[in-house]
Design a protein around this motif. Sequence first.
Motif, PDB file in Angstrom:
ATOM      1  N   VAL A   1      85.827 -34.119 -49.539  1.00  0.00           N
ATOM      2  CA  VAL A   1      85.753 -32.561 -48.944  1.00  0.00           C
ATOM      3  C   VAL A   1      85.755 -31.829 -50.188  1.00  0.00           C
ATOM      4  O   VAL A   1      86.855 -31.453 -50.685  1.00  0.00           O
ATOM      5  N   GLU A   2      84.692 -31.140 -50.726  1.00  0.00           N
ATOM      6  CA  GLU A   2      84.951 -30.188 -51.662  1.00  0.00           C
ATOM      7  C   GLU A   2      85.310 -28.775 -51.104  1.00  0.00           C
ATOM      8  O   GLU A   2      84.820 -28.265 -50.187  1.00  0.00           O
ATOM      9  N   THR A   3      86.360 -28.166 -51.531  1.00  0.00           N
ATOM     10  CA  THR A   3      87.036 -27.087 -51.183  1.00  0.00           C
ATOM     11  C   THR A   3      86.597 -25.941 -51.844  1.00  0.00           C
ATOM     12  O   THR A   3      86.806 -25.933 -53.390  1.00  0.00           O
ATOM     13  N   PRO A   4      86.115 -25.008 -51.338  1.00  0.00           N
ATOM     14  CA  PRO A   4      85.535 -23.758 -52.065  1.00  0.00           C
ATOM     15  C   PRO A   4      86.848 -22.892 -52.650  1.00  0.00           C
ATOM     16  O   PRO A   4      87.656 -22.947 -52.040  1.00  0.00           O
ATOM     17  N   GLN A   5      86.417 -22.007 -53.634  1.00  0.00           N
ATOM     18  CA  GLN A   5      87.475 -21.258 -53.971  1.00  0.00           C
ATOM     19  C   GLN A   5      87.667 -20.214 -53.388  1.00  0.00           C
ATOM     20  O   GLN A   5      86.676 -19.517 -52.846  1.00  0.00           O
ATOM     21  N   ARG A   6      88.801 -19.805 -53.148  1.00  0.00           N
ATOM     22  CA  ARG A   6      89.125 -18.382 -52.632  1.00  0.00           C
ATOM     23  C   ARG A   6      89.146 -17.229 -53.131  1.00  0.00           C
ATOM     24  O   ARG A   6      89.417 -17.463 -54.281  1.00  0.00           O
ATOM     25  N   ALA A   7      88.286 -16.091 -52.936  1.00  0.00           N
ATOM     26  CA  ALA A   7      88.140 -14.832 -53.632  1.00  0.00           C
ATOM     27  C   ALA A   7      89.345 -14.218 -53.664  1.00  0.00           C
ATOM     28  O   ALA A   7      90.486 -14.598 -53.091  1.00  0.00           O
ATOM     29  N   GLU A   8      89.680 -13.382 -54.709  1.00  0.00           N
ATOM     30  CA  GLU A   8      90.730 -12.630 -54.934  1.00  0.00           C
ATOM     31  C   GLU A   8      91.262 -11.593 -53.835  1.00  0.00           C
ATOM     32  O   GLU A   8      90.267 -11.150 -53.104  1.00  0.00           O
ATOM     33  N   ALA A   9      92.353 -11.792 -53.197  1.00  0.00           N
ATOM     34  CA  ALA A   9      92.509 -10.932 -52.077  1.00  0.00           C
ATOM     35  C   ALA A   9      92.515  -9.541 -52.054  1.00  0.00           C
ATOM     36  O   ALA A   9      91.967  -9.181 -51.073  1.00  0.00           O
ATOM     37  N   GLY A  10      92.769  -8.759 -53.123  1.00  0.00           N
ATOM     38  CA  GLY A  10      92.781  -7.346 -53.104  1.00  0.00           C
ATOM     39  C   GLY A  10      93.324  -7.019 -52.170  1.00  0.00           C
ATOM     40  O   GLY A  10      94.467  -7.095 -51.911  1.00  0.00           O
ATOM     41  N   SER A  11      92.799  -5.617 -51.477  1.00  0.00           N
ATOM     42  CA  SER A  11      93.381  -5.054 -50.399  1.00  0.00           C
ATOM     43  C   SER A  11      93.230  -5.557 -49.183  1.00  0.00           C
ATOM     44  O   SER A  11      93.745  -5.148 -47.990  1.00  0.00           O
ATOM     45  N   ASP A  12      92.133  -6.526 -48.948  1.00  0.00           N
ATOM     46  CA  ASP A  12      91.806  -7.180 -47.669  1.00  0.00           C
ATOM     47  C   ASP A  12      92.203  -8.660 -47.654  1.00  0.00           C
ATOM     48  O   ASP A  12      91.431  -9.479 -47.394  1.00  0.00           O
ATOM     49  N   TYR A  13      93.434  -9.029 -47.643  1.00  0.00           N
ATOM     50  CA  TYR A  13      93.856 -10.461 -47.756  1.00  0.00           C
ATOM     51  C   TYR A  13      93.373 -11.004 -46.549  1.00  0.00           C
ATOM     52  O   TYR A  13      92.890 -12.216 -46.751  1.00  0.00           O
ATOM     53  N   ARG A  14      93.589 -10.478 -45.229  1.00  0.00           N
ATOM     54  CA  ARG A  14      93.301 -11.342 -43.933  1.00  0.00           C
ATOM     55  C   ARG A  14      91.871 -11.549 -44.157  1.00  0.00           C
ATOM     56  O   ARG A  14      91.309 -12.717 -43.591  1.00  0.00           O
ATOM     57  N   GLY A  15      90.985 -10.479 -44.499  1.00  0.00           N
ATOM     58  CA  GLY A  15      89.484 -10.774 -44.374  1.00  0.00           C
ATOM     59  C   GLY A  15      89.077 -11.818 -45.609  1.00  0.00           C
ATOM     60  O   GLY A  15      88.246 -12.676 -45.023  1.00  0.00           O
ATOM     61  N   VAL A  16      89.606 -11.958 -46.794  1.00  0.00           N
ATOM     62  CA  VAL A  16      89.565 -13.031 -47.778  1.00  0.00           C
ATOM     63  C   VAL A  16      89.704 -14.323 -47.179  1.00  0.00           C
ATOM     64  O   VAL A  16      88.906 -15.276 -47.294  1.00  0.00           O
ATOM     65  N   VAL A  17      90.991 -14.526 -46.442  1.00  0.00           N
ATOM     66  CA  VAL A  17      91.363 -15.627 -46.013  1.00  0.00           C
ATOM     67  C   VAL A  17      90.298 -16.152 -45.101  1.00  0.00           C
ATOM     68  O   VAL A  17      90.110 -17.213 -44.788  1.00  0.00           O
ATOM     69  N   ASP A  18      89.868 -15.246 -43.972  1.00  0.00           N
ATOM     70  CA  ASP A  18      89.162 -15.340 -42.884  1.00  0.00           C
ATOM     71  C   ASP A  18      87.729 -16.190 -43.308  1.00  0.00           C
ATOM     72  O   ASP A  18      87.277 -17.109 -43.099  1.00  0.00           O
TER      73      ASP A  18
END
Length: 251
Positions: free
Chosen positions: A64-81
């Motif tokens: 299962v290739e796991t995509p990279q998470r973007a830098e969280a910045g000011s929208d941590y929950r949005g990036v994680v979602d």
Amino acid sequence: MRKLLIIGIGAGDPDHMTVQAIKALNRADVVFLPDKGQEKAALRHLREQICARFIEKPYRTVTVETPQRAEAGSDYRGVVDDWHARIAANYARLFTAELAEGEHGALLVWGDPALYDSTLRIVERVRAGGLALDWEVIPGISSVQVLAARHRIPLNRIGEPILITTGRKLAAGFPAGQDSVVVMLDGEQAFAQIAPEDLEIFWGAYLGTADEILIAGRLSEVAGEIERVRAQAREKHGWIMDTYLLRRMQA
């Protein structure tokens, strides 16, 4: 219906596997192994070792290739979602293609699936997307438990609570009214950013593995050592997994 076994495999030592987890592994027809690139190849290798050691029946593995998470910045929950949505899409595709009706698939989760891990949330997303799934969760030994065992300490003082939090939360300061705080997911070494006056720290990295590192003492005296050792270990291995207990010192 397709069935998933979400198995807690401990903090890194294959001996952390419970009897229940070993039995669950031996029900699996397909083991789905996340691939996070060369940087964390050691984590995949440990999963493969666990399978080779404990599974006593024919099985197959699927990457299962796991995509990279973007830098969280000011929208941590949005990036994680967004990150979880992309992982769920990968799972949905692979479960459909690689797991037949009536077969059991296995996901091997570090520590315990219920503690600072999002596998259960992601699998729920897959089912919410329309794929018929049933799953079973097998608990595992968490890094928090191993940390306490390695330092030979109880996590809590008599009759007192503990707080388990993240480095992002700790960066705002040691929580008021708390005595013992366990910190996970601290990529920024928040322990070095808070007032250390009356705190002691019990720190561990690569817990349960051959590369395990332990440091303990007054935060004011060992924070710099932990930062130095942590940086060296990350440079050597390309990744690091660590956790620690911060505790107010008693008079």
